[in-house]
Design a protein around this motif. Structure first.
Motif, PDB file in Angstrom:
ATOM      1  N   LEU A   1      39.541  28.177 114.928  1.00 26.67           N
ATOM      2  CA  LEU A   1      38.724  29.368 115.099  1.00 26.67           C
ATOM      3  C   LEU A   1      39.588  30.503 115.622  1.00 26.67           C
ATOM      4  O   LEU A   1      40.372  30.319 116.544  1.00 26.67           O
ATOM      5  N   THR A   2      39.474  31.680 115.030  1.00 23.53           N
ATOM      6  CA  THR A   2      40.235  32.842 115.462  1.00 23.53           C
ATOM      7  C   THR A   2      39.260  33.904 115.940  1.00 23.53           C
ATOM      8  O   THR A   2      38.298  34.216 115.247  1.00 23.53           O
ATOM      9  N   LEU A   3      39.512  34.454 117.123  1.00 24.43           N
ATOM     10  CA  LEU A   3      38.659  35.481 117.703  1.00 24.43           C
ATOM     11  C   LEU A   3      39.480  36.725 117.978  1.00 24.43           C
ATOM     12  O   LEU A   3      40.612  36.631 118.448  1.00 24.43           O
ATOM     13  N   SER A   4      38.907  37.910 117.695  1.00 25.05           N
ATOM     14  CA  SER A   4      39.583  39.171 117.972  1.00 25.05           C
ATOM     15  C   SER A   4      38.670  40.090 118.764  1.00 25.05           C
ATOM     16  O   SER A   4      37.522  40.289 118.407  1.00 25.05           O
ATOM     17  N   ASP A   5      39.208  40.633 119.838  1.00 21.17           N
ATOM     18  CA  ASP A   5      38.517  41.649 120.622  1.00 21.17           C
ATOM     19  C   ASP A   5      38.771  42.978 119.923  1.00 21.17           C
ATOM     20  O   ASP A   5      39.912  43.362 119.727  1.00 21.17           O
ATOM     21  N   LEU A   6      37.730  43.663 119.530  1.00 25.21           N
ATOM     22  CA  LEU A   6      37.883  44.911 118.779  1.00 25.21           C
ATOM     23  C   LEU A   6      37.896  46.131 119.683  1.00 25.21           C
ATOM     24  O   LEU A   6      37.730  47.252 119.222  1.00 25.21           O
ATOM     25  N   SER A   7      38.094  45.959 120.956  1.00 29.18           N
ATOM     26  CA  SER A   7      38.191  47.055 121.918  1.00 29.18           C
ATOM     27  C   SER A   7      36.957  47.947 121.945  1.00 29.18           C
ATOM     28  O   SER A   7      37.049  49.147 122.125  1.00 29.18           O
ATOM     29  N   ASP A   8      35.798  47.355 121.734  1.00 30.12           N
ATOM     30  CA  ASP A   8      34.521  48.062 121.830  1.00 30.12           C
ATOM     31  C   ASP A   8      34.519  49.387 121.071  1.00 30.12           C
ATOM     32  O   ASP A   8      34.563  50.462 121.651  1.00 30.12           O
ATOM     33  N   ILE A   9      34.452  49.307 119.767  1.00 27.91           N
ATOM     34  CA  ILE A   9      34.433  50.484 118.908  1.00 27.91           C
ATOM     35  C   ILE A   9      33.028  51.075 118.915  1.00 27.91           C
ATOM     36  O   ILE A   9      32.082  50.439 118.468  1.00 27.91           O
ATOM     37  N   SER A  10      32.880  52.277 119.440  1.00 23.74           N
ATOM     38  CA  SER A  10      31.585  52.948 119.499  1.00 23.74           C
ATOM     39  C   SER A  10      31.223  53.475 118.114  1.00 23.74           C
ATOM     40  O   SER A  10      31.937  54.291 117.540  1.00 23.74           O
ATOM     41  N   LEU A  11      30.106  52.997 117.582  1.00 23.88           N
ATOM     42  CA  LEU A  11      29.689  53.425 116.246  1.00 23.88           C
ATOM     43  C   LEU A  11      29.284  54.893 116.237  1.00 23.88           C
ATOM     44  O   LEU A  11      29.410  55.561 115.222  1.00 23.88           O
ATOM     45  N   GLY A  12      28.828  55.412 117.366  1.00 22.69           N
ATOM     46  CA  GLY A  12      28.460  56.822 117.459  1.00 22.69           C
ATOM     47  C   GLY A  12      29.634  57.744 117.188  1.00 22.69           C
ATOM     48  O   GLY A  12      29.453  58.872 116.729  1.00 22.69           O
ATOM     49  N   ASP A  13      30.855  57.258 117.440  1.00 23.43           N
ATOM     50  CA  ASP A  13      32.045  58.062 117.152  1.00 23.43           C
ATOM     51  C   ASP A  13      32.250  58.270 115.657  1.00 23.43           C
ATOM     52  O   ASP A  13      33.021  59.128 115.245  1.00 23.43           O
ATOM     53  N   TYR A  14      31.562  57.475 114.842  1.00 28.38           N
ATOM     54  CA  TYR A  14      31.710  57.548 113.391  1.00 28.38           C
ATOM     55  C   TYR A  14      30.448  58.062 112.710  1.00 28.38           C
ATOM     56  O   TYR A  14      30.271  57.873 111.515  1.00 28.38           O
ATOM     57  N   ASN A  15      29.533  58.703 113.472  1.00 29.69           N
ATOM     58  CA  ASN A  15      28.299  59.203 112.892  1.00 29.69           C
ATOM     59  C   ASN A  15      28.600  60.155 111.740  1.00 29.69           C
ATOM     60  O   ASN A  15      29.462  61.017 111.849  1.00 29.69           O
ATOM     61  N   ASP A  16      27.897  59.998 110.642  1.00 31.13           N
ATOM     62  CA  ASP A  16      28.082  60.767 109.409  1.00 31.13           C
ATOM     63  C   ASP A  16      29.459  60.544 108.798  1.00 31.13           C
ATOM     64  O   ASP A  16      30.022  61.420 108.140  1.00 31.13           O
ATOM     65  N   SER A  17      30.013  59.361 109.009  1.00 32.86           N
ATOM     66  CA  SER A  17      31.296  59.026 108.397  1.00 32.86           C
ATOM     67  C   SER A  17      31.358  57.516 108.178  1.00 32.86           C
ATOM     68  O   SER A  17      30.366  56.824 108.293  1.00 32.86           O
ATOM     69  N   VAL A  18      32.546  57.034 107.874  1.00 31.53           N
ATOM     70  CA  VAL A  18      32.731  55.624 107.562  1.00 31.53           C
ATOM     71  C   VAL A  18      33.818  55.040 108.459  1.00 31.53           C
ATOM     72  O   VAL A  18      34.879  55.632 108.639  1.00 31.53           O
ATOM     73  N   LEU A  19      33.541  53.884 109.035  1.00 33.72           N
ATOM     74  CA  LEU A  19      34.507  53.147 109.838  1.00 33.72           C
ATOM     75  C   LEU A  19      35.149  52.092 108.951  1.00 33.72           C
ATOM     76  O   LEU A  19      34.467  51.243 108.385  1.00 33.72           O
ATOM     77  N   GLU A  20      36.464  52.165 108.778  1.00 29.14           N
ATOM     78  CA  GLU A  20      37.185  51.153 108.008  1.00 29.14           C
ATOM     79  C   GLU A  20      37.551  50.019 108.948  1.00 29.14           C
ATOM     80  O   GLU A  20      38.078  50.243 110.030  1.00 29.14           O
ATOM     81  N   LEU A  21      37.283  48.784 108.534  1.00 26.95           N
ATOM     82  CA  LEU A  21      37.472  47.639 109.396  1.00 26.95           C
ATOM     83  C   LEU A  21      38.375  46.601 108.737  1.00 26.95           C
ATOM     84  O   LEU A  21      38.080  46.089 107.660  1.00 26.95           O
ATOM     85  N   ASP A  22      39.475  46.305 109.388  1.00 29.64           N
ATOM     86  CA  ASP A  22      40.402  45.247 108.986  1.00 29.64           C
ATOM     87  C   ASP A  22      40.206  44.109 109.977  1.00 29.64           C
ATOM     88  O   ASP A  22      40.766  44.123 111.065  1.00 29.64           O
ATOM     89  N   ILE A  23      39.391  43.124 109.641  1.00 34.84           N
ATOM     90  CA  ILE A  23      39.014  42.071 110.578  1.00 34.84           C
ATOM     91  C   ILE A  23      40.209  41.253 111.050  1.00 34.84           C
ATOM     92  O   ILE A  23      40.383  41.007 112.226  1.00 34.84           O
ATOM     93  N   ASP A  24      41.040  40.814 110.113  1.00 39.82           N
ATOM     94  CA  ASP A  24      42.097  39.863 110.438  1.00 39.82           C
ATOM     95  C   ASP A  24      43.452  40.502 110.741  1.00 39.82           C
ATOM     96  O   ASP A  24      44.434  39.796 110.970  1.00 39.82           O
ATOM     97  N   GLY A  25      43.523  41.826 110.772  1.00 42.69           N
ATOM     98  CA  GLY A  25      44.754  42.502 111.151  1.00 42.69           C
ATOM     99  C   GLY A  25      45.881  42.392 110.141  1.00 42.69           C
ATOM    100  O   GLY A  25      47.048  42.515 110.507  1.00 42.69           O
ATOM    101  N   ASP A  26      45.544  42.198 108.854  1.00 39.69           N
ATOM    102  CA  ASP A  26      46.587  42.073 107.836  1.00 39.69           C
ATOM    103  C   ASP A  26      46.874  43.387 107.114  1.00 39.69           C
ATOM    104  O   ASP A  26      47.491  43.412 106.064  1.00 39.69           O
ATOM    105  N   SER A  27      46.400  44.501 107.678  1.00 39.46           N
ATOM    106  CA  SER A  27      46.584  45.856 107.126  1.00 39.46           C
ATOM    107  C   SER A  27      45.830  46.089 105.824  1.00 39.46           C
ATOM    108  O   SER A  27      46.127  47.014 105.087  1.00 39.46           O
ATOM    109  N   VAL A  28      44.834  45.251 105.537  1.00 35.97           N
ATOM    110  CA  VAL A  28      43.972  45.431 104.371  1.00 35.97           C
ATOM    111  C   VAL A  28      42.547  45.640 104.878  1.00 35.97           C
ATOM    112  O   VAL A  28      42.025  44.802 105.618  1.00 35.97           O
ATOM    113  N   THR A  29      41.923  46.762 104.509  1.00 41.30           N
ATOM    114  CA  THR A  29      40.550  47.035 104.934  1.00 41.30           C
ATOM    115  C   THR A  29      39.613  46.042 104.265  1.00 41.30           C
ATOM    116  O   THR A  29      39.575  45.938 103.039  1.00 41.30           O
ATOM    117  N   ASP A  30      38.869  45.294 105.081  1.00 42.80           N
ATOM    118  CA  ASP A  30      37.944  44.282 104.572  1.00 42.80           C
ATOM    119  C   ASP A  30      36.543  44.837 104.354  1.00 42.80           C
ATOM    120  O   ASP A  30      35.851  44.440 103.425  1.00 42.80           O
TER     121      ASP A  30
END
Length: 177
Positions: free
Chosen positions: A11-40
Motif C-alpha cells: 500500500l502506498t500513501l501520499s500526503d497531498l499537503s492539504d490542497i484547498s479546492l477553493g484556490d482553484y475555483n473556476d479553474s482546473v486542478l491537475e493531479l498527479d497521484i503517484d508523482g510520476d510527472s504524468v497528470t492522472d
C-alpha cells in the motif's frame, strides 16, 4: 504538489499537503497521484455547479449513476466497481471526510486507490484534497486507510522503546517487592 509517497507492504500513501479546492475555483486542478510527472486526473472546481473529477487516458473514478461513489475507511476499491472517465460531485459532498475510488495507470498497469477529501460543508469549494493512496501491486484491491494509520519507522521505534522500558521497569519493581 505531492510529497514523497510512504509505502507499507504493497500500500502506498501520499500526503497531498492539504490542497484547498477553493484556490482553484473556476479553474482546473491537475493531479498527479503517484508523482510520476504524468497528470492522472483533472478536478474541475466550479462551486457546487458542474464540479467533477475528469480522468485522463485509461484512468477512471468509481461512480454511482453518474456521480462519484462515496467510500469510507475500510472500503475496498477493485475492478468490481463501475468506473467512468468523468463523474460529478453532485451526490458526493455532504461535509466531513469522504473518499473517491480511482483506477489509474502506472507504467501500463492498472492500479486501484483513492483520494481523500475533507469538506467543511456542502459547498465543493470549501473542501480540501488531503491524501491519496493506492495499491502498488497492479490489479490488486486497495483498502482505504488513513494516512495517519501508517506509523513512520522512527515513530514505531520510539513506541517500541517506550514499551520495552515500561516492561523492564515493571519487572525490576516486581522483583524488589
Amino acid at each position: 504538489m505531492i510529497s514523497a509517497p510512504h509505502a507499507t507492504a504493497q500500500l502506498t500513501l501520499s500526503d497531498l499537503s492539504d490542497i484547498s479546492l477553493g484556490d482553484y475555483n473556476d479553474s482546473v486542478l491537475e493531479l498527479d497521484i503517484d508523482g510520476d510527472s504524468v497528470t492522472d486526473f483533472n478536478i474541475s472546481v466550479f462551486n457546487t455547479f458542474s464540479s467533477g473529477l475528469n480522468s485522463l487516458g485509461t484512468n477512471a473514478s468509481a461512480e454511482n449513476l453518474g456521480s462519484l461513489q462515496v467510500f469510507e475507511l475500510g472500503d475496498s476499491i477493485n475492478s468490481g466497481w463501475d468506473f467512468n472517465s468523468y463523474s460529478t460531485f453532485n451526490d458526493f459532498v455532504s461535509g466531513g471526510t469522504q473518499y473517491v475510488g480511482v483506477q489509474f495507470d502506472i507504467s501500463g498497469n492498472t492500479h486501484f486507490g483513492w483520494l481523500e477529501f475533507n469538506f467543511l460543508n456542502t459547498e465543493f469549494i470549501d473542501g480540501t484534497l488531503v491524501s491519496a493512496g493506492w495499491q502498488a501491486t497492479p490489479g490488486a484491491t486497495a483498502t482505504i486507510s488513513a494516512l495517519s494509520a501508517v506509523p513512520e519507522p522512527a515513530s514505531a521505534g520510539l513506541w517500541s522503546g517506550i514499551a520495552a522500558s515500561m516492561v523492564g521497569f515493571w519487572r525490576r519493581r516486581r522483583r524488589t517487592s
